[in-house]
Design an enzyme around this catalytic site. Structure first.
Site, PDB file in Angstrom:
ATOM      1  N   ARG A  69      -7.460  17.759   3.014  1.00  0.00           N
ATOM      2  CA  ARG A  69      -8.442  17.980   1.939  1.00  0.00           C
ATOM      3  C   ARG A  69      -9.725  18.548   2.540  1.00  0.00           C
ATOM      4  NH1 ARG A  69      -8.420  12.009   0.021  1.00  0.00           N
ATOM      5  NH2 ARG A  69      -6.826  11.646   1.597  1.00  0.00           N
ATOM      6  N   HIS A 101     -12.129   4.518  -0.411  1.00  0.00           N
ATOM      7  CA  HIS A 101     -11.993   3.722   0.825  1.00  0.00           C
ATOM      8  C   HIS A 101     -12.747   2.400   0.712  1.00  0.00           C
ATOM      9  CE1 HIS A 101     -11.301   7.804   2.966  1.00  0.00           C
ATOM     10  NE2 HIS A 101     -10.130   7.225   2.751  1.00  0.00           N
ATOM     11  N   ARG A 159      -2.667  -1.862  -3.376  1.00  0.00           N
ATOM     12  CA  ARG A 159      -3.790  -0.946  -3.284  1.00  0.00           C
ATOM     13  C   ARG A 159      -3.626   0.085  -4.392  1.00  0.00           C
ATOM     14  NH1 ARG A 159      -4.705   3.939   0.937  1.00  0.00           N
ATOM     15  NH2 ARG A 159      -6.813   4.446   0.292  1.00  0.00           N
ATOM     16  N   ASN A 219       0.876  -1.160   0.000  1.00  0.00           N
ATOM     17  CA  ASN A 219       0.000   0.000   0.000  1.00  0.00           C
ATOM     18  C   ASN A 219       0.921   1.219   0.000  1.00  0.00           C
ATOM     19  OD1 ASN A 219      -1.738   2.098   0.580  1.00  0.00           O
ATOM     20  ND2 ASN A 219      -2.722   1.089   2.327  1.00  0.00           N
ATOM     21  N   GLU A 278      -7.406  -3.058   5.418  1.00  0.00           N
ATOM     22  CA  GLU A 278      -7.403  -2.993   3.951  1.00  0.00           C
ATOM     23  C   GLU A 278      -6.406  -3.991   3.363  1.00  0.00           C
ATOM     24  OE1 GLU A 278      -6.800   1.088   4.911  1.00  0.00           O
ATOM     25  OE2 GLU A 278      -8.043   1.745   3.239  1.00  0.00           O
TER      26      GLU A 278
END
Ligand code: AMP
Length: 397
Positions: free
Chosen positions: A241, A181, A93, A9, A379
């Protein structure tokens, strides 16, 4: 010979990895999980074994300046630990799968070309994800690689949740709401029947609150709406963000302030959100411990937006049965969970303060009309499962 599989990732300043191992004739298991953080500034390498015991913790030379250097460090460590072991596959990922990838895919040159075209839609993540694929290809050209997307889990959403209300001809080439996500939400949805069986088949809002933050509305374990959309800028306030923003502000930045596209991109991806409001930090821990008014305003805005948009997701679902917190802030900050739950009391969330403080799995009182939960995400495990399935590795990780 023993078999290994890797999950990578790769982010802008970190490389997270998992090593799965299959001793001869046996089943796959997690061998190690680690990360190289601070790439380009003060790189640091940590690894834990499959049981969570730290097995490496060291500062790296400042010469580890980019993802390629980080992969070299990881490759060196793997060689040292496991000698001539055989790597059977690498799962990555990849943040954006665009309109054409509704599930994980084996990497080919054509797939890579298509994924490179999506870089403008995820400039903070996609280049680093793809650089990791390139770095593995250069070192292990024979090893199959799999790209697992953060967008795929949302691809079954109804059209009304995915449409972007601009003229159709402008939306022809994939301008739509995708959602992100997804690997996190897919993992959470996969464990809900075990950890929270009373809500798993119902209407659930999952709050992935980390440096990136979003909500996903699940009905029966499937995504029906999400707050992130075309890019990873929409929805909730994030570390750097802004989340939902009047597009008129962006026009103003261009037309009145005269910022260039690159400057606007940098404002939106790197300088806004918690960092922008506070002027202090993008890290929730720093802000919670800071008494400056701007730090408190940033935290207030984060909580306010999360609660407000939970209301919107409840509207999308026509009601809600459960609320699930996950990721860095969602899993670790009892204070933020308590404040969001308090703001959602009108929905029927009745927090059990003790259960929340001690991070029980269920953090609402038994009589709470809407239950709330803390479910750690994973994840990397989701990527391992997809990679194992796609490559026929029978990964039982
Ligand atoms: P992630 O992107 O999921 O790794 O989450 C990173 C975010 O989680 C950062 O904003 C951290 O400050 C935040 N975080 C991690 N631990 C805590 C904690 N104990 N309290 C508050 N925020 C935390």
């Amino acid at each position: 010979m023993e078999d290994f599989a890797l999950v990578l990732n790769a982010g802008s300043s970190s490389l997270k990895f998992c090593v799965y191992r299959r001793p001869e004739e046996q089943t796959w298991g997690l061998e190690a999980r680690g990360q190289i953080e601070g790439i380009g500034t003060s790189p640091h390498f940590t690894v834990k074994d499959g049981t969570g015991v730290k097995v490496a913790d060291q500062a790296l030379a400042a010469s580890v300046r980019d993802g390629d250097g980080a992969i070299d460090v990881l490759a060196g460590w793997l060689r040292q630990q496991y000698g001539g072991a055989r790597v059977r596959g690498v799962g990555h990922r990849v943040v954006h799968g665009g309109p054409n990838f509704a599930g994980p895919v084996a990497v080919t040159p054509q797939v890579l070309d298509e994924l490179r075209r999506l870089v403008p839609l995820a400039p903070l993540h996609q280049p680093h994800n793809l650089a990791a694929i390139d770095a593995v290809t250069a070192r292990l050209p024979e090893v199959p690689q799999v790209a697992c997307f953060d967008t795929s889990f949302h691809r079954g959403q109804p059209e009304v949740a995915t449409v972007v209300p601009l003229p159709r001809d402008l939306c022809r080439d994939g301008v739509q709401r995708y959602g992100f996500h997804g690997l996190s939400y897919e993992y959470v949805a996969s464990v809900l029947p075990t950890v929270a069986p009373e809500i798993a088949a119902g209407r659930v809002i999952v709050a992935h609150l980390g440096s990136g933050a979003s909500l996903c509305a699940l009905r029966g374990g499937r995504s029906v709406d999400s707050t992130l959309s075309f890019t990873a800028l929409d929805g909730l306030c994030m570390g750097t963000r802004p989340g939902a923003l009047d597009p008129g502000v962006v026009l103003y930045l261009f037309q009145t302030l005269g910022l260039s596209p690159k400057e606007v991109e940098s404002v939106l991806y790197k300088k806004s959100g918690l960092l922008g409001i506070s002027g202090i930090s993008n890290d929730m821990r720093d802000l919670l411990g800071n008494t400056a008014a701007s730090a408190q305003l940033a935290v207030d805005y984060f909580v306010y937006q999360a609660a407000k948009q939970i209301g919107a997701m409840a509207g999308a679902l026509g009601g809600v049965d459960g609320l699930v917190f996950t990721a860095g802030i969602g899993e670790n900050s009892a204070e933020i969970r308590a404040r969001i739950c308090a703001a959602c009391a009108w929905l029927g969330v009745d927090l059990d303060a003790g259960a929340n403080e001690s991070r029980q799995t269920r953090i609402t009182r038994p009589e709470s009309r809407v239950s709330a939960w803390v479910v750690p995400t994973n994840e990397e495990l989701m990527i391992a499962r997809h990679t194992g399935r796609l490559l026929g590795l029978a990964a039982n990780a």
